[in-house]
Scaffold this motif. Structure first.
Motif, PDB file in Angstrom:
ATOM      1  N   VAL A 208       0.935  -1.333   0.066  1.00 26.68           N
ATOM      2  CA  VAL A 208      -0.057   0.129   0.026  1.00 26.68           C
ATOM      3  C   VAL A 208       0.969   1.241   0.029  1.00 26.68           C
ATOM      4  CG1 VAL A 208      -1.822   1.362   1.557  1.00 26.68           C
ATOM      5  CG2 VAL A 208      -2.079  -1.072   1.232  1.00 26.68           C
ATOM      6  N   VAL A 209       1.858   1.224   0.757  1.00 25.64           N
ATOM      7  CA  VAL A 209       2.762   2.413   0.758  1.00 25.64           C
ATOM      8  C   VAL A 209       3.517   2.657  -0.481  1.00 25.64           C
ATOM      9  CG1 VAL A 209       5.064   3.246   1.848  1.00 25.64           C
ATOM     10  CG2 VAL A 209       3.047   2.211   3.346  1.00 25.64           C
ATOM     11  N   ALA A 210       4.060   1.528  -1.192  1.00 25.08           N
ATOM     12  CA  ALA A 210       4.756   1.703  -2.368  1.00 25.08           C
ATOM     13  C   ALA A 210       3.737   2.174  -3.522  1.00 25.08           C
ATOM     14  CB  ALA A 210       5.299   0.293  -2.809  1.00 25.08           C
ATOM     15  N   VAL A 211       2.468   1.506  -3.570  1.00 24.37           N
ATOM     16  CA  VAL A 211       1.425   2.159  -4.399  1.00 24.37           C
ATOM     17  C   VAL A 211       1.207   3.540  -4.356  1.00 24.37           C
ATOM     18  CG1 VAL A 211      -0.818   1.639  -5.352  1.00 24.37           C
ATOM     19  CG2 VAL A 211       0.552  -0.249  -4.834  1.00 24.37           C
ATOM     20  N   PHE A 212       0.942   3.987  -2.827  1.00 25.78           N
ATOM     21  CA  PHE A 212       0.590   5.295  -2.697  1.00 25.78           C
ATOM     22  C   PHE A 212       1.719   6.051  -3.088  1.00 25.78           C
ATOM     23  CE2 PHE A 212       0.565   8.952   0.103  1.00 25.78           C
ATOM     24  CZ  PHE A 212      -1.218   9.041   0.051  1.00 25.78           C
ATOM     25  N   VAL A 213       2.994   5.807  -2.528  1.00 23.55           N
ATOM     26  CA  VAL A 213       4.191   6.700  -2.966  1.00 23.55           C
ATOM     27  C   VAL A 213       4.270   6.948  -4.534  1.00 23.55           C
ATOM     28  CG1 VAL A 213       6.730   7.185  -2.836  1.00 23.55           C
ATOM     29  CG2 VAL A 213       5.275   6.671  -0.735  1.00 23.55           C
ATOM     30  N   ALA A 214       4.213   5.751  -5.118  1.00 28.06           N
ATOM     31  CA  ALA A 214       4.623   5.678  -6.542  1.00 28.06           C
ATOM     32  C   ALA A 214       3.213   6.577  -7.421  1.00 28.06           C
ATOM     33  CB  ALA A 214       4.407   4.086  -7.054  1.00 28.06           C
ATOM     34  N   VAL A 215       2.019   6.235  -6.830  1.00 31.24           N
ATOM     35  CA  VAL A 215       1.071   6.798  -7.505  1.00 31.24           C
ATOM     36  C   VAL A 215       1.138   8.659  -7.346  1.00 31.24           C
ATOM     37  CG1 VAL A 215      -1.544   7.627  -7.649  1.00 31.24           C
ATOM     38  CG2 VAL A 215      -0.345   5.146  -7.682  1.00 31.24           C
ATOM     39  N   ALA A 216       1.224   9.064  -5.947  1.00 33.03           N
ATOM     40  CA  ALA A 216       1.485  10.293  -5.607  1.00 33.03           C
ATOM     41  C   ALA A 216       2.593  10.963  -6.431  1.00 33.03           C
ATOM     42  CB  ALA A 216       1.632  10.449  -4.251  1.00 33.03           C
ATOM     43  N   VAL A 217       3.838  10.404  -6.193  1.00 28.36           N
ATOM     44  CA  VAL A 217       4.920  10.921  -6.941  1.00 28.36           C
ATOM     45  C   VAL A 217       4.636  11.219  -8.504  1.00 28.36           C
ATOM     46  CG1 VAL A 217       7.414  10.582  -7.359  1.00 28.36           C
ATOM     47  CG2 VAL A 217       6.447  10.071  -5.052  1.00 28.36           C
ATOM     48  N   LEU A 238      -4.574  18.491  -1.112  1.00 28.18           N
ATOM     49  CA  LEU A 238      -5.744  17.737  -1.484  1.00 28.18           C
ATOM     50  C   LEU A 238      -5.731  16.542  -2.291  1.00 28.18           C
ATOM     51  CD1 LEU A 238      -7.672  21.179  -2.667  1.00 28.18           C
ATOM     52  CD2 LEU A 238      -8.017  19.464  -0.555  1.00 28.18           C
ATOM     53  N   ALA A 239      -4.549  16.648  -3.200  1.00 26.57           N
ATOM     54  CA  ALA A 239      -4.310  15.238  -4.065  1.00 26.57           C
ATOM     55  C   ALA A 239      -4.044  14.210  -2.821  1.00 26.57           C
ATOM     56  CB  ALA A 239      -3.298  15.677  -5.134  1.00 26.57           C
ATOM     57  N   CYS A 240      -3.111  14.171  -2.029  1.00 26.34           N
ATOM     58  CA  CYS A 240      -2.580  13.204  -1.055  1.00 26.34           C
ATOM     59  C   CYS A 240      -3.970  12.882  -0.277  1.00 26.34           C
ATOM     60  CB  CYS A 240      -1.656  13.896  -0.366  1.00 26.34           C
ATOM     61  SG  CYS A 240      -0.001  13.985  -1.139  1.00 26.34           S
ATOM     62  N   ALA A 241      -4.933  13.812   0.141  1.00 24.07           N
ATOM     63  CA  ALA A 241      -5.993  13.512   0.922  1.00 24.07           C
ATOM     64  C   ALA A 241      -7.006  12.538   0.220  1.00 24.07           C
ATOM     65  CB  ALA A 241      -6.655  14.638   1.429  1.00 24.07           C
ATOM     66  N   GLY A 242      -7.084  12.807  -1.262  1.00 19.83           N
ATOM     67  CA  GLY A 242      -7.852  11.960  -2.283  1.00 19.83           C
ATOM     68  C   GLY A 242      -7.452  10.509  -2.210  1.00 19.83           C
ATOM     69  N   LEU A 243      -6.085  10.379  -2.216  1.00 21.77           N
ATOM     70  CA  LEU A 243      -5.420   9.306  -2.391  1.00 21.77           C
ATOM     71  C   LEU A 243      -5.533   8.462  -1.032  1.00 21.77           C
ATOM     72  CD1 LEU A 243      -2.218   9.887  -4.208  1.00 21.77           C
ATOM     73  CD2 LEU A 243      -3.908   8.686  -5.025  1.00 21.77           C
ATOM     74  N   ALA A 244      -5.620   9.207   0.072  1.00 13.56           N
ATOM     75  CA  ALA A 244      -5.617   8.374   1.372  1.00 13.56           C
ATOM     76  C   ALA A 244      -7.233   7.641   1.687  1.00 13.56           C
ATOM     77  CB  ALA A 244      -5.742   9.624   2.307  1.00 13.56           C
ATOM     78  N   PHE A 245      -8.165   8.241   0.847  1.00 10.63           N
ATOM     79  CA  PHE A 245      -9.515   7.456   0.888  1.00 10.63           C
ATOM     80  C   PHE A 245      -9.382   6.007   0.173  1.00 10.63           C
ATOM     81  CE2 PHE A 245     -11.035  11.863   1.512  1.00 10.63           C
ATOM     82  CZ  PHE A 245     -11.922  11.557   2.507  1.00 10.63           C
ATOM     83  N   ALA A 246      -8.258   6.011  -0.734  1.00  7.54           N
ATOM     84  CA  ALA A 246      -8.162   4.584  -1.544  1.00  7.54           C
ATOM     85  C   ALA A 246      -7.367   3.679  -0.515  1.00  7.54           C
ATOM     86  CB  ALA A 246      -7.567   4.643  -2.788  1.00  7.54           C
ATOM     87  N   VAL A 247      -6.880   4.065   0.596  1.00 11.80           N
ATOM     88  CA  VAL A 247      -5.716   3.306   1.037  1.00 11.80           C
ATOM     89  C   VAL A 247      -6.517   2.133   1.864  1.00 11.80           C
ATOM     90  CG1 VAL A 247      -4.394   3.201   3.212  1.00 11.80           C
ATOM     91  CG2 VAL A 247      -4.004   5.023   1.492  1.00 11.80           C
TER      92      VAL A 247
END
Length: 588
Positions: A208-217, A238-247
């Motif tokens: 999850v962390v790897a996917v989150f960081v890869a998508v965000a970066v 805001l973009a990171c907050a939106g991604l957090a809902f998918a965690v």
């Protein structure tokens, strides 16, 4: 090298040295222990070189310590497997580390090669090792991979924070502390916790962390490249907050996938519970088998007073215990083994097991009652057959010969009536004597079946009549107090009560110096209590199992009751407890 980095490196060096010596002394992983201790010493040397400003020596020492010594310590853990392939893989690890030491340009790509060869060596040891070796490997590999992922994340963060006051560098050796500690735990106490339960959350969270960081970066890099300038801070937040809902959804999906890949498909608790009710009701053993199969449990058992009564599956180290909810089953427990990869049961699994546990209690209680009923019926049948055998013996061996003799004597009298009337009269008198003896035998048999005094005087009168004719060992008549506080009893219950009370009274008269005896027959709910106490001295030998005590115990057990006999502070005591039928059925 900063002060924080020096302290963190020293902590890693101390941990590696201590853990290496521990492995050496326990002889569980001697090769890895020696190399791990050497790694600790090497780290101390690197710290010393850094302290005096020898930059080249520090760099070379770090490569030797981590690239060669630590890599070989991990590759040899917990023990080197025999065979050419194992030696080849170890040689490859050592060669890759040596290349990294000798060739400075190889530092950029050789660590990845070392990691890949280490994974091959670990896989080969896993495939050829026993259960203990695999358990130790899982501890070590989980710790080192987890530390490696976190170190990679810290390194990424350090690159992002370059030029700031924040220095994540000291975290790298601190994260590496888990590796040596896990190697000791895996080799010495690998079964303290099922480490497979750590694998799933580690893989899921790391992914999850790897996917989150890869998508965000990646997304931010694409947008910034298109705009030609960095995004405003508010947009990034805001973009990171939106991604957090998918965690959370991603974690749930990944957990199910990883669980099924590593440990097999997990059962649906509701479906498992609905299918277990009928199986448990049929028999406890079938219920245990069904419970284990429905919930994919490795082991299930029912234990009473520390002894396993029923079990299903193979015993495991980590279990959960559920007490059966019943007062008379306080020492009976349901024991279930944790599934591979589980540190505990989920809330749904716990609910299913709490639903099923009372069913096991009811089934066991029903089986115990059925067993008691079967034993009671067997005892009753045995007693009836013994009574029939006794009657047959008494009739055949006692009354039979008397009546046969009387018949022969009567024939002789008839034959002599013409020739010798006087002799004939004598023979008829002999017939009368034999018939009188036979009548006495018949009365004795009838008395053994049911005392006539019970029909004539009732239970209280019969006991008082017997008490009036009871004398002690010294020839003095006993003072007997009879208290009957019950209503009409069934015939079998009345006879049993009378026989037990009379036998206890007889024992008091024969074997003690009692002057007073008290007989109390009381009713307590659906229980009849027969209590006979005396004030005499009752030495121990008189309470040893004999014909009298055995007779009382057999009579009580025949009706499903119990009896306790022995000395008391005030004299002797005999107390029988007999179950009664409900009053509506028992009384007319």
């Amino acid at each position: 090298m900063s002060a924080w980095q020096t302290l963190a490196g020293a902590a890693f060096a101390v941990t590696a040295s201590v853990c290496g010596v521990w492995l050496l002394r326990s002889r569980t992983a001697p090769a890895s222990g020696a190399l791990l201790a050497a790694t600790g010493v090497g780290v101390f040397g690197v710290i010393g070189c850094g302290a005096v400003g020898a930059a080249h020596a520090t760099d070379v020492g770090l490569r030797i310590t981590l690239g060669v010594l630590l890599s070989l310590a991990v590759a040899c853990y917990p023990r080197v497997q025999p065979g050419a392939i194992s030696l080849t893989l170890l040689s490859a690890v050592g060669l890759a580390g040596t290349v990294m030491v000798l060739l400075t340009p190889a530092v950029a790509w050789m660590p990845l090669t070392i990691v890949l060869v280490l994974l091959l060596a670990i896989w080969w040891t896993w495939e050829n090792g026993d259960a203990q070796t695999r358990r130790a490997l899982m501890w070590s590999t989980t710790a080192w991979l987890g530390a490696g992922l976190l170190i990679a994340l810290v390194s990424f963060t350090g690159d992002a924070l370059a030029g700031t006051a924040v220095d994540p560098g000291p975290l790298v050796p601190l994260l590496g502390l888990t590796g040596p500690i896990a190697m000791v735990v895996g080799a010495v106490r690998g079964d303290v916790v099922d480490v497979r339960g750590i694998v799933t959350p580690l893989v899921v969270n790391a992914t999850v962390v790897a996917v989150f960081v890869a998508v965000a970066v990646g997304a931010l890099a694409v947008v910034e490249a298109d705009r030609g300038s960095p995004l405003p801070l508010g947009v990034v937040v805001l973009a990171c907050a939106g991604l957090a809902f998918a965690v959370r959804p991603l974690q749930v999906v990944l957990r199910g996938v990883v669980d099924e890949v590593l440990f097999g498909k997990r059962p649906d608790p509701l479906r498992a519970a609905s299918g277990l009710v009928g199986e448990v009701a049929d028999s406890p053993q079938a219920g245990l088998d069904a419970l284990r199969e429905a919930m994919l449990l490795p082991y299930a058992a029912i234990e009473t007073n520390g002894r396993v009564e029923l079990d299903s599956g193979t015993p495991v180290t980590h279990t959960r215990t559920f007490a059966l909810d019943s007062a008379d089953q306080a020492d009976t427990r349901l024991i279930v083994g944790l599934r591979p990869g589980d540190l505990r049961f989920s809330a749904d699994d716990e609910q299913v097991l709490r639903i099923v546990t009372p069913l096991f209690g009811q089934t066991l209680r029903a089986r115990q009652l059925a067993e008691r009923l079967r034993n009671s019926v067997e005892r009753e049948i045995t007693a009836v057959e013994e009574e029939r055998r006794r009657l047959r013996r008494d009739l055949h061996d006692g009354i039979g010969p008397l009546l046969s003799g009387a018949a022969f004597t009567a024939d002789a009298a008839a034959n002599r009536v013409q020739d010798s009337p006087t002799e004939s009269v004598a023979l008829i008198a002999a017939v009368r004597g034999e018939v009188t003896t036979a009548l006495g035998e018949i009365r004795r048999i009838a008395l053994d079946l049911r005392p006539p005094a019970l029909d004539q005087l009732g239970l209280a009168g019969a006991l008082r009549q017997r008490a009036e004719s009871t004398y002690g060992a010294d020839g003095q008549r006993l003072e007997v107090d009879v208290q009957i506080e019950v209503g009409p009893l069934p015939a079998a219950m009345e006879v049993t009560t009378y026989r037990i009370a009379v036998e206890a009274l007889t024992n008091a008269a024969r074997h003690s110096l009692a002057r007073q005896v008290r007989i109390a027959v009381t009713e307590d709910g659906n229980t009849l209590r027969v209590k006979v106490t005396d004030n005499g001295a009752s030495p121990g030998p008189c309470w040893e199992a004999g014909t009298g005590l055995a007779s009382m115990r057999e009579r009580a057990q025949l009706l499903g009751g119990t009896i306790h006999a022995g000395p008391s502070p005030t004299g002797g005591r005999v107390e029988a407890t007999l179950p009664l039928q409900p009053p509506a059925i028992r009384r007319p």
